[in-house]
Design an enzyme around this catalytic site. Structure first.
Site, short mmCIF file in Angstrom:
data_model
loop_
_atom_site.label_atom_id
_atom_site.label_comp_id
_atom_site.label_asym_id
_atom_site.label_seq_id
_atom_site.Cartn_x
_atom_site.Cartn_y
_atom_site.Cartn_z
N SER A 1 75.11 24.85 21.40
CA SER A 1 73.59 24.47 20.81
C SER A 1 72.94 25.02 22.22
CB SER A 1 73.48 23.20 20.57
OG SER A 1 71.91 22.89 20.43
N TYR B 1 74.18 13.62 21.84
CA TYR B 1 74.67 14.85 21.12
C TYR B 1 74.72 15.87 21.89
CZ TYR B 1 73.92 19.04 18.58
OH TYR B 1 74.13 20.22 18.25
N LYS C 1 78.05 18.64 23.29
CA LYS C 1 78.28 19.90 23.44
C LYS C 1 78.49 20.54 24.59
CE LYS C 1 77.18 20.78 18.90
NZ LYS C 1 78.32 21.30 18.13
C1 WQD Z 1 61.42 21.67 16.07
C2 WQD Z 1 59.78 21.64 16.43
C3 WQD Z 1 59.33 19.30 17.06
C4 WQD Z 1 60.05 17.80 13.12
C5 WQD Z 1 67.13 20.47 17.39
C6 WQD Z 1 68.21 19.97 18.38
C7 WQD Z 1 69.10 21.26 18.70
C8 WQD Z 1 69.52 22.09 17.49
C9 WQD Z 1 68.14 22.27 16.71
C10 WQD Z 1 71.80 21.23 16.82
C11 WQD Z 1 59.82 20.87 17.59
C12 WQD Z 1 58.58 19.74 15.75
C13 WQD Z 1 60.22 18.60 14.14
C14 WQD Z 1 58.76 17.09 12.39
C15 WQD Z 1 57.74 18.25 14.29
N1 WQD Z 1 70.22 21.21 16.61
N2 WQD Z 1 58.92 18.73 14.80
N3 WQD Z 1 57.62 17.39 13.29
O1 WQD Z 1 64.31 19.55 18.26
O2 WQD Z 1 63.69 21.99 18.62
O3 WQD Z 1 66.13 21.23 17.99
O4 WQD Z 1 67.62 21.01 16.23
O5 WQD Z 1 72.37 21.84 17.49
O6 WQD Z 1 70.31 21.03 19.30
O7 WQD Z 1 67.75 19.40 19.56
O8 WQD Z 1 64.53 21.06 16.31
O9 WQD Z 1 63.61 21.11 14.02
O10 WQD Z 1 63.84 18.86 15.26
O11 WQD Z 1 61.81 20.44 15.92
O12 WQD Z 1 56.57 18.45 14.71
O13 WQD Z 1 59.04 16.31 11.55
O14 WQD Z 1 59.31 20.78 15.33
O15 WQD Z 1 58.59 18.66 18.03
O16 WQD Z 1 58.70 21.15 18.39
P1 WQD Z 1 64.55 20.90 17.87
P2 WQD Z 1 63.47 20.22 15.44
#
Ligand code: WQD
Length: 332
Positions: A124, A148, A152
Site C-alpha cells: 500500500s 495497519y 504492510k
Molecule cells: C481519501 C480522502 C480523506 C472519508 C486509505 C489507506 C490506504 C489505502 C486506501 C489500504 C482523504 C477524505 C475520506 C470521508 C473524507 N487502503 N475523506 N471523508 O486515507 O487516502 O487511504 O485507503 O491499503 O492504505 O490509508 O483513503 O478513502 O479514507 O480517504 O473527506 O468520509 O478522502 O480525508 O483525503 P486514504 P480514504
C-alpha cells in the site's frame, strides 16, 4: 497455471480472480469471509462462467492452509488477505499484527515447504508515510503512520529477507494508491461488511440517501481546493496490474517494488463533483476538521510499472464514478 488468491472474495481480490480466469489461469480462493460475502463466488461464475475452487480458511489456521497446498499444485500466490482499516488498527493493534503478520508468515512457510516461490503481495502507498513528497517513487524511504501501515511495511521487509536467503523466489510488491470503481458487469464492486472506511462508500451512502451528508475531513490543505488529494485508480486497472505482475514474476527471479497508481491527484471535492455527474444525485457535505494521520496530497510516480510490467492505468475519474454508481445503486 494454478494460482492461489488469498482474500479472493474481497473487493480487489474478486476483480483479480475474474481477470485471472479470463486470462486462462486456474484459481483457488482462500478467504475467511471476514470482510466479504460468499455470494461473490456466484457473481464471479456469472462473469466468467467458471466457479473458482473456494476454501473458507483463515491464514491463522496453519493446518487448514497446508491442506490446500497438499491438495492442489499451487504454482503462484496473489496475497490480498489482511485487515486494512487504518483507524481500527490504532484501536486494536495486536489483532492487526497477529492477523496480518502471523497470517503472512504462515503462508510463506507453507509456500516454502511446498516449493512455491512466486508471490504477488498487496502492499500500500501508506508505507510512504507522511514525510515523502508526491509524486511518490518506489525508492523513497518508508515510514509507518498506523499499525495497519506498519504491517504492510514489515511484510515488505520480511519478503526482502526471504529473497536474500533464497534467491529462487519471484516476488513483486504492489503499492496500491486509492482503488475505487467496479466491474462493468455491475455484479462485483466495493461492498464492505459493516461501517465503511474509505471515501467512496460514504459518498455512495449519501447518493443512496442512506446518509444525510458526507463529512469532508479538512478544507484547509495546501491543495487545488483545500481538500485532500489522492491517486484514485479503477479497481479493474488495478487488478490488471496484478496479472502483469504475475506474468513478470513467472519469468523473473528477484524482488521488485512497484507503484500501481495513475500518477494523477484528485481532490475530495472533485470526486464529489464527478460522482454527482455519474449518479445524477446531489451529494450534500459538511466541512469537518482534518482527520488525524491524513496527508494533504498523495499520488504515484507510475513510470516503473510501465517500464517493467508494460502496465498503465487506462480509466479516468468519470469511468470510476460511473462504474461505482452502477454497482452501488443495485445493492442494499
Ligand atoms: C481519501 C480522502 C480523506 C472519508 C486509505 C489507506 C490506504 C489505502 C486506501 C489500504 C482523504 C477524505 C475520506 C470521508 C473524507 N487502503 N475523506 N471523508 O486515507 O487516502 O487511504 O485507503 O491499503 O492504505 O490509508 O483513503 O478513502 O479514507 O480517504 O473527506 O468520509 O478522502 O480525508 O483525503 P486514504 P480514504
Amino acid at each position: 497455471m494454478k494460482i492461489l488468491v488469498t482474500g479472493g472474495t474481497g473487493y480487489i481480490g474478486s476483480h483479480t480472480v475474474v481477470q485471472l480466469i479470463q486470462q486462462g489461469y486456474e484459481v483457488v480462493i482462500l478467504d475467511n469471509l471476514f470482510n466479504s460475502k460468499i455470494e461473490v463466488l456466484d457473481k464471479i461464475q456469472k462473469i466468467t462462467r467458471t466457479k473458482p475452487i473456494f476454501y473458507k480458511v483463515d491464514l491463522l489456521d496453519y493446518e487448514g492452509v497446508s491442506q490446500i497446498f497438499e491438495k492442489h499444485k499451487i504454482e503462484g500466490v496473489i496475497h490480498f488477505a489482511g485487515l486494512k482499516a487504518v483507524g481500527e488498527s490504532v484501536q486494536i493493534p495486536l489483532t492487526y499484527y497477529n492477523n496480518n503478520i502471523t497470517g503472512t508468515l504462515n503462508l510463506l512457510r507453507i509456500m516454502q515447504e511446498y516449493g512455491c516461490k512466486t508471490l504477488i503481495f498487496s502492499s500500500s502507498a501508506t508505507v510512504y508515510g507522511m514525510n515523502n513528497k508526491s509524486p511518490l517513487v518506489e525508492t523513497m524511504p518508508k515510514d509507518s503512520t498506523s499499525p495497519y501501515g506498519a504491517t504492510k511495511n514489515m511484510i515488505e521487509d520480511i519478503l526482502e529477507d526471504v529473497y536474500v536467503a533464497d534467491n529462487n523466489w519471484r516476488i513483486v510488491l504492489l503499492r496500491y494508491f486509492n482503488p475505487i470503481g467496479a466491474h462493468e458487469s455491475t455484479l462485483i464492486g466495493e461492498n464492505p461488511n459493516g461501517i465503511p472506511n474509505n471515501l467512496l462508500p460514504y459518498v455512495a451512502l449519501v447518493a443512496k440517501k442512506k446518509l444525510e451528508y458526507l463529512n469532508i475531513f479538512g478544507d484547509d490543505y495546501d491543495t487545488i481546493d483545500g481538500t485532500g488529494v489522492r491517486d484514485y485508480i479503477h479497481v479493474v486497472d488495478l487488478s490488471n496490474g496484478h496479472i502483469k505482475a504475475l506474468d513478470y514474476a513467472v519469468k523473473n527471479k528477484g524482488i521488485e517494488t512497484i507503484n500501481l497508481g495513475t500518477g494523477t491527484g484528485t481532490s475530495v471535492l472533485q470526486i464529489v463533483e464527478a460522482f454527482e455527474k455519474a449518479s445524477g444525485r446531489k451529494i450534500e457535505y459538511k466541512m469537518m476538521p482534518r482527520r488525524a494521520g491524513d496527508v494533504a496530497t498523495c499520488y504515484a510516480e507510475a513510470s516503473k510499472a510501465k517500464k517493467l510490467l508494460n502496465w498503465e492505468a487506462t480509466k479516468n475519474i468519470d469511468d470510476m464514478c460511473r462504474d461505482s454508481w452502477n454497482f452501488i445503486k443495485n445493492i442494499e
